[in-house]
Design a protein around this motif. Structure first.
Motif: not given
Length: 721
Positions: A411-422, A437-446, A448-453
């Motif tokens: 859950e912390a990653m849903t905030h940290e990754i979008p902030r750090r990804a750029p 993927s390995a943990l089957h954890y899908r969060n669109d905020d994570i 999308i931020s990776v996909a945009e970078r």
């Protein structure tokens, strides 16, 4: 008529007399890139769908990769390779615990050969020989890194690290070339009259030359002579002198593959019992800075460490774990005491130390108890805002290896990754996606931020990076419309790295599977993957079984690209893999109580064994099915799999029925993962109707009466007609 099916996923000196000659015959050597290093060491880079998978019919094989920096100071550059993450074959050493494995999967990463080396055959060659550009140079000329990562930043956390590590950011006080030349000429004058202390002192002083002129030293005949004298005096060096020489080799940029270093490893291995703990750890760190794997020395180190376990403080423990990670091994008899020490010191660790501990445990495939892993990630979570991107990625890698879903961290990653990804590098982003993927954890905020970078970083992507990103996003069913440039840019990245597929065919297959999961079919890459030459190359692998991946792609092309006129697998190969999958299914998946119970109940419901057929309708999707047929009036009719092709053209309806497992879904969601989504899509294309017996519904039914089960199945089956 209608067909119904219940399915499960089926997923080593020459004599001293030859030394001078060896130097004059020095040849260029191929230095493996980080991509190669990752996959050479225990095939850590293997990444592919795999048998007895944990994740719904396929398993990811992770291998250590690195953030390689090509800079003038090669010694410093080597420090950047510490981030060789990664991915060790989980098939060889399984953790003590896992996320619930997928029990319904059927499925069935390189050794760098080296020519005969001579003692001093490498010291000069790389400085004065060049080659014409060729496809093979793709492997030895890595793209400059997109983001620099200080992989040894944790050494700055405590002053105690200075006594057992080498600070690669602080070169020795430099000397000018004239002074270095004077030293070399003095070597020529003294020759055999030099004492061990003279030899070590000359090497130390020469290592102070400016880095950009170091090749002039290595090309000098008196330097070659000095190295020969260092071998002759090897056993006469004091422990301190030996370490000084080894440190000098770092700054002199002696090639890590130089056979001279093998003698030094042997000598140091013989001295481990007389060295202090800090000397042992310092020697190990020097080997790491040189970039040489020294399993013989490390084993002696680990044997000696047993004597010091009770006296270890935090810096010693952290450095030991770092060294274990870089050596890709933790002796079994050290796991328990190391875990105990770690737990006792955990509350005093700072954020970067936590990150490097996670990396060391990940690279060394050290399996700790679920409680220990949870406590480590708890500590990381409490410091997450102060952690570097590198440290955060290392925690993600550790979670991926442990298959531990840590709710607060994710859950912390849903905030940290979008902030750090750029500002993150492509390899860090890849590991974030792969862990989700390995943990089957899908969060669109994570996602999308990776996909945009990622699209802007494609020029920096190795084929491995592209393939793992494609696999991870496809597995999580990140649809193309959510970031239109993501999948096309990575597919283009694969095209730009075609030369790498000659050495790593698995990368192409993994990437194409990830694309297929989201209905993306780049026909030029598919034609390459199914071409006779590529298939022959893929099947040559002795460490990777790529038959199933080829088979899955081939079957997917057959169903989803009806206009396909490109290459296909041979009938013989398809039959071989299908038989292999079915044989495994019969011995494993078909024996699962929940499958047998569903089969038996369906037989009772429909009138007997002849009305239910347990088989693999689409074997390339690695699953078994329970198939039932109905006529146009909704009456069950016997199932004859051999005549199924004919029935598809008849007006009767065909349907398919499947007992699902929780590992087929994203966690806390009813969103199916990639392979399972693709199978359902392809079953419909093949003329079947899919009726889902979800695990949420069927597993609770297993505890209920036969009557309740039959009533449930009756509603499921007949209400869908």
């Amino acid at each position: 008529m209608a067909a119904w099916v219940l399915r499960r996923p089926v997923f080593r000196l020459r004599c001293l007399q030859t030394l001078g000659r060896d130097f004059t015959q020095a040849q260029n050597i191929h230095h493996p890139t980080e991509d190669e290093t990752d996959e050479h060491e225990g095939k850590k880079g293997a990444f592919q769908p795999h048998e007895a998978s944990l994740q719904g019919g396929y398993r990811l094989h992770y291998t250590p990769s690195s953030y390689h920096h090509s800079v003038g100071n090669t010694a410093r550059s080597r420090s950047q390779t510490d981030n060789e993450e990664d991915e060790l074959s989980l098939a060889t050493l399984a953790p003590t615990f896992r996320q619930q494995s997928n029990r319904y999967s059927v499925s069935s990463s390189r050794h760098l050969s080296s020519s005969k080396n001579t003692l001093l055959d490498l010291a000069l060659s790389k400085d004065h020989k060049t080659e014409m550009p060729s496809a093979s140079q793709f492997h030895r000329q890595p793209v400059p890194p997109d983001t620099k990562v200080d992989t040894r930043a944790f050494h700055k956390c405590r002053p105690e690290y200075a006594s057992m590590t080498l600070d690669l950011t602080q070169r020795p006080h430099t000397i000018e070339w004239e002074e270095a030349l004077h030293l070399l000429q003095k070597v020529g004058v003294l020759r055999g009259s030099m004492k061990p202390s003279d030899v070590s002192q000359f090497l130390v002083e020469l290592s102070c030359l400016h880095a950009y002129k170091m090749s002039l030293v290595r090309n000098n005949q008196y330097f070659i002579m000095l190295l020969r004298y260092s071998v002759e005096n090897l056993r006469l060096f004091t422990d301190l002198q030996l370490l000084e020489v080894l440190q000098a080799f770092v700054w002199l940029d002696i090639p890590s593959t130089h056979t001279l270093l093998g003698l030094y490893e042997t000598e140091l291995s013989c001295r481990t019992k007389q060295m202090t703990l800090h000397q042992l750890l310092f020697a190990a760190d020097l080997w790491r800075c040189i970039g040489r794997q020294v399993p013989q020395f490390l084993q002696h180190l680990y044997d000696s460490v047993q004597l010091y376990l009770g006296k270890m403080g935090i810096p010693e423990l952290v450095q030991l774990l770092y060294i274990m990670g870089e050596g890709r091994h933790c002796p079994k008899d050290l796991i328990h005491p190391v875990q105990q020490l770690l737990m006792s010191h955990l509350h005093q660790l700072n954020p970067e130390e936590i990150g490097i501990i996670c990396l060391g445990l990940f690279k060394s495939q050290t399996s700790m108890s679920e409680t220990a892993v949870t406590h480590i990630v708890d500590k990381a979570h409490s410091n997450v805002r102060d952690m570097s991107d590198f440290a955060i990625v290392n925690v993600m890698k550790f979670l991926r290896y442990s298959y531990l879903y840590h709710r607060e961290w994710m859950e912390a990653m849903t905030h940290e990754i979008p902030r750090r990804a750029p500002k993150m590098g492509v390899q860090g982003l890849m590991h974030v996606a792969l862990t989700c993927s390995a943990l089957h954890y899908r969060n669109d905020d994570i996602l999308i931020s990776v996909a945009e970078r990622v699209p802007s970083l494609v020029p920096h992507c190795r084929s491995k990076d592209s393939s793992k990103l494609l696999w991870g996003f496809g597995n999580l069913q990140f649809l193309p419309g959510q970031s239109p440039s993501f999948y096309p840019s990575l597919a283009e990245g694969l095209r730009q790295r075609k030369a790498e597929f000659q050495r790593y065919p698995e990368h192409l297959l993994s990437g194409l599977l990830g694309l297929a999961f989201v209905s993306q079919f780049p026909e030029d890459l598919l034609a390459l993957a199914l071409s006779p030459d590529f298939v022959k190359l893929a099947l040559k692998s002795t460490q990777l079984d790529l038959k199933k991946d080829l088979y899955t792609l081939d079957g997917t092309v057959a169903l989803e690209l009806p206009q396909w006129t490109g290459p296909r697998l041979s009938c013989e190969l398809r039959k071989e893999v299908a038989d292999l999958l079915w044989k495994f299914a019969q011995s494993d998946v078909c024996q699962k109580p929940e499958v047998q119970e569903a089969e038996s109940a369906l037989q009772d419901l429909l009138g007997g064994e002849k009305f239910v057929c347990k088989r693999m309708i689409l074997p390339h999707t690695r699953s078994i099915d329970l198939e039932v047929h109905f006529d146009s009036t909704g009456q069950p009719i016997p199932v004859n799999p051999e005549s199924h092709t004919a029935t598809l053209s008849a007006p009767e309806r065909d349907s398919h029925k499947f007992i699902s497992n929780r590992n087929h879904y994203c966690c806390h969601s009813k969103q199916l993962l990639g392979m399972h989504t693709m199978k359902r899509r392809q079953l419909k294309l093949a003329g079947y109707r899919v009726v889902e017996l979800s695990y949420h519904e069927w597993f609770p039914m297993l505890r209920k009466s036969r009557t309740e089960k039959l009533t449930y199945l009756h509603c499921k089956v007949f209400d869908s007609l």
